[in-house]
Design a protein around this motif. Structure first.
Motif, PDB file in Angstrom:
ATOM      1  N   ARG A   1       1.083  -1.558   0.076  1.00  0.00           N
ATOM      2  CA  ARG A   1      -0.039   0.202  -0.458  1.00  0.00           C
ATOM      3  C   ARG A   1       1.010   1.273  -0.638  1.00  0.00           C
ATOM      4  N   ALA A   2       2.107   1.239   1.048  1.00  0.00           N
ATOM      5  CA  ALA A   2       2.482   2.468   0.240  1.00  0.00           C
ATOM      6  C   ALA A   2       3.963   2.889  -0.652  1.00  0.00           C
ATOM      7  N   MET A   3       3.889   1.218  -1.488  1.00  0.00           N
ATOM      8  CA  MET A   3       4.244   2.108  -2.827  1.00  0.00           C
ATOM      9  C   MET A   3       3.907   2.070  -3.755  1.00  0.00           C
ATOM     10  N   MET A   4       2.547   2.052  -3.369  1.00  0.00           N
ATOM     11  CA  MET A   4       1.499   2.415  -4.169  1.00  0.00           C
ATOM     12  C   MET A   4       1.228   3.440  -4.068  1.00  0.00           C
ATOM     13  N   LYS A   5       1.233   4.277  -2.658  1.00  0.00           N
ATOM     14  CA  LYS A   5       0.793   5.428  -2.900  1.00  0.00           C
ATOM     15  C   LYS A   5       2.071   6.038  -3.035  1.00  0.00           C
ATOM     16  N   ARG A   6       3.299   5.952  -2.990  1.00  0.00           N
ATOM     17  CA  ARG A   6       4.462   6.252  -3.064  1.00  0.00           C
ATOM     18  C   ARG A   6       4.858   7.123  -1.864  1.00  0.00           C
TER      19      ARG A   6
END
Length: 75
Positions: free
Chosen positions: A49-54
């Motif tokens: 999730r953190a990666m997808m939300k940058r």
């Protein structure tokens, strides 16, 4: 634990043994291995999730509960 047995040491009477990651194998050893359990699936989902939300720059940190699974290898 095999190396301890080969050296004449008994688990847990002479040496307590605790592992980390609490894999399925921990329950199958003789004696069953006490181990620290981490919520790996929750950790992976949060990182994704953190990666997808940058949200990774300059770093990303998540805190997750760890649980000690006490089995017979630690008395």
């Amino acid at each position: 634990m095999q190396a301890l047995a080969d050296a004449g040491r008994r688990v847990p009477q002479d040496v307590a043994v605790v592992g980390f990651d609490d894999s399925l194998i921990a329950e199958c050893t003789t004696p069953p291995l006490s181990s620290v359990h981490q919520p790996v699936e929750r950790m992976a989902a949060a990182a994704t999730r953190a990666m997808m939300k940058r949200q990774l720059a300059p770093y990303w940190r998540g805190v997750f509960p760890a649980e000690l699974k006490v089995r017979r290898s630690s008395g």
